[in-house]
Design a protein around this motif. Structure first.
Motif, short mmCIF file in Angstrom:
data_model
loop_
_atom_site.label_atom_id
_atom_site.label_comp_id
_atom_site.label_asym_id
_atom_site.label_seq_id
_atom_site.Cartn_x
_atom_site.Cartn_y
_atom_site.Cartn_z
N ILE A 1 0.85 -1.20 0.00
CA ILE A 1 0.00 0.00 0.00
C ILE A 1 0.87 1.24 0.00
CG2 ILE A 1 -1.63 1.33 1.38
CD1 ILE A 1 -2.99 -1.29 2.10
N MET A 2 1.92 1.24 0.78
CA MET A 2 2.84 2.38 0.84
C MET A 2 3.51 2.57 -0.52
SD MET A 2 2.67 3.81 3.72
CE MET A 2 4.03 4.58 4.45
N ALA A 3 3.88 1.48 -1.16
CA ALA A 3 4.51 1.57 -2.47
C ALA A 3 3.54 2.17 -3.49
CB ALA A 3 4.99 0.20 -2.92
N LEU A 4 2.27 1.74 -3.39
CA LEU A 4 1.27 2.30 -4.29
C LEU A 4 1.05 3.81 -4.03
CD1 LEU A 4 -1.41 -0.55 -4.42
CD2 LEU A 4 0.10 0.21 -6.25
N ILE A 5 1.01 4.19 -2.77
CA ILE A 5 0.85 5.61 -2.41
C ILE A 5 2.03 6.41 -2.94
CG2 ILE A 5 0.82 7.21 -0.48
CD1 ILE A 5 -0.91 5.18 1.04
N ILE A 6 3.23 5.86 -2.77
CA ILE A 6 4.42 6.57 -3.25
C ILE A 6 4.38 6.69 -4.76
CG2 ILE A 6 6.93 6.37 -3.50
CD1 ILE A 6 6.98 5.28 -0.62
N LEU A 7 3.97 5.62 -5.46
CA LEU A 7 3.86 5.68 -6.91
C LEU A 7 2.81 6.71 -7.34
CD1 LEU A 7 4.11 1.92 -8.00
CD2 LEU A 7 5.72 3.76 -8.50
N TYR A 8 1.67 6.69 -6.62
CA TYR A 8 0.64 7.70 -6.94
C TYR A 8 1.16 9.12 -6.71
CZ TYR A 8 -3.53 10.54 -6.76
OH TYR A 8 -4.46 11.53 -6.98
N LEU A 9 1.88 9.35 -5.61
CA LEU A 9 2.44 10.67 -5.32
C LEU A 9 3.46 11.07 -6.38
CD1 LEU A 9 2.86 10.60 -1.43
CD2 LEU A 9 1.27 11.97 -2.76
N LEU A 10 4.27 10.10 -6.83
CA LEU A 10 5.24 10.40 -7.89
C LEU A 10 4.52 10.78 -9.19
CD1 LEU A 10 8.00 7.66 -7.35
CD2 LEU A 10 8.20 10.13 -7.02
N TYR A 11 3.47 10.03 -9.52
CA TYR A 11 2.68 10.35 -10.72
C TYR A 11 2.04 11.75 -10.59
CZ TYR A 11 -1.13 10.36 -14.08
OH TYR A 11 -1.99 10.72 -15.07
N TYR A 12 1.47 12.05 -9.43
CA TYR A 12 0.83 13.35 -9.18
C TYR A 12 1.85 14.49 -9.31
CZ TYR A 12 -1.71 17.09 -6.82
OH TYR A 12 -2.30 18.28 -6.51
N VAL A 13 3.03 14.31 -8.69
CA VAL A 13 4.09 15.32 -8.76
C VAL A 13 4.54 15.50 -10.21
CG1 VAL A 13 6.49 15.81 -8.10
CG2 VAL A 13 4.84 15.06 -6.38
N TYR A 14 4.69 14.40 -10.95
CA TYR A 14 5.13 14.47 -12.34
C TYR A 14 4.10 15.25 -13.20
CZ TYR A 14 6.32 13.12 -17.08
OH TYR A 14 6.61 13.14 -18.41
N THR A 15 2.80 14.97 -13.05
CA THR A 15 1.78 15.68 -13.84
C THR A 15 1.71 17.15 -13.47
OG1 THR A 15 0.04 15.00 -12.29
CG2 THR A 15 0.37 13.64 -14.25
N LYS A 16 1.79 17.43 -12.17
CA LYS A 16 1.77 18.85 -11.75
C LYS A 16 3.01 19.58 -12.26
CE LYS A 16 -2.06 19.36 -9.75
NZ LYS A 16 -3.02 20.33 -10.19
N ASP A 17 4.14 18.90 -12.21
CA ASP A 17 5.38 19.51 -12.69
C ASP A 17 5.28 19.82 -14.18
OD1 ASP A 17 8.13 20.35 -12.40
OD2 ASP A 17 8.66 18.55 -13.56
N SER A 18 4.71 18.92 -14.96
CA SER A 18 4.58 19.18 -16.40
C SER A 18 3.59 20.33 -16.65
CB SER A 18 4.15 17.92 -17.14
OG SER A 18 2.84 17.53 -16.75
N THR A 19 2.51 20.43 -15.86
CA THR A 19 1.56 21.54 -15.99
C THR A 19 2.24 22.86 -15.66
OG1 THR A 19 -0.25 20.07 -15.36
CG2 THR A 19 -0.67 22.42 -15.22
N TYR A 20 3.00 22.87 -14.55
CA TYR A 20 3.70 24.10 -14.16
C TYR A 20 4.75 24.47 -15.21
CZ TYR A 20 1.55 23.77 -9.54
OH TYR A 20 0.67 23.73 -8.50
N SER A 21 5.41 23.48 -15.77
CA SER A 21 6.42 23.76 -16.80
C SER A 21 5.76 24.41 -18.02
CB SER A 21 7.13 22.47 -17.22
OG SER A 21 7.90 21.97 -16.16
#
Length: 175
Positions: free
Chosen positions: A17-37
């Motif tokens: 579950i923690m690994a899934l949460i971390i993966l989801y957080l990484l995906y969320y950060v990546y999408t937000k980073d691309s939007t901000y870029s």
């Protein structure tokens, strides 16, 4: 199952579950980073366009200032005023000549009219008064007219024509 196996199973479950949460957080950060870029690139292009436009406006302003200074050195205020006066004089001069001609023509026509009026007045004075009208009739006509009797009625009472009654009133400057 013993307790250690249960804890081990639960730990594996928590780790997954923690690994899934971390993966989801990484995906969320990546999408937000691309939007901000993308937003930053968009703002950067707008700023670049504004800087370019500001550069061209400053360049145009400096050219306009230099042209203005060059033109200002060509003519002083007094020279501009004198040039305006010359232009206005050139425009008004033909009108002034035409107005003088019109004024002289009007004076000539007025003289001719006054001469014709004088001739007509002398001609009217030379016309003889009709023999049927006597001094007594003049007084009666004037008296009746002043009392408010109409010209037609006066003519009928005194056995005169309407033009004769009008003539007597005009001669005596009543009508």
């Amino acid at each position: 199952m013993n307790l250690i196996q249960q804890i081990d199973f639960q730990l594996e479950y928590v780790v997954i579950i923690m690994a899934l949460i971390i993966l989801y957080l990484l995906y969320y950060v990546y999408t937000k980073d691309s939007t901000y870029s993308r937003n930053i690139r968009s703002v950067a292009s707008v700023v670049e366009d504004l800087n370019r436009e500001l550069y061209y406006l400053k360049k145009e302003l400096s050219q306009t200032e230099s042209e203005f200074q060059a033109n200002a050195q060509r003519m002083s205020d007094d020279e501009i005023y004198q040039e305006i006066e010359r232009s206005v004089y050139d425009l008004v001069q033909p009108l002034s000549v035409t107005l003088r001609q019109l004024q002289s023509n009007i004076e000539l026509i007025e003289g001719q009219i006054e001469h014709r009026i004088a001739q007509l007045e002398s001609g009217v004075k030379q016309i003889s008064i009709p023999t049927s009208i006597h001094a007594n009739d003049d007084e009666k006509i004037i008296s009746l007219y002043k009392q408010g009797v109409t010209i037609e009625t006066i003519a009928k009472e005194l056995h005169l024509s309407k033009p004769e009654v009008e003539f007597v009133l005009k001669i005596n400057k009543i009508k």
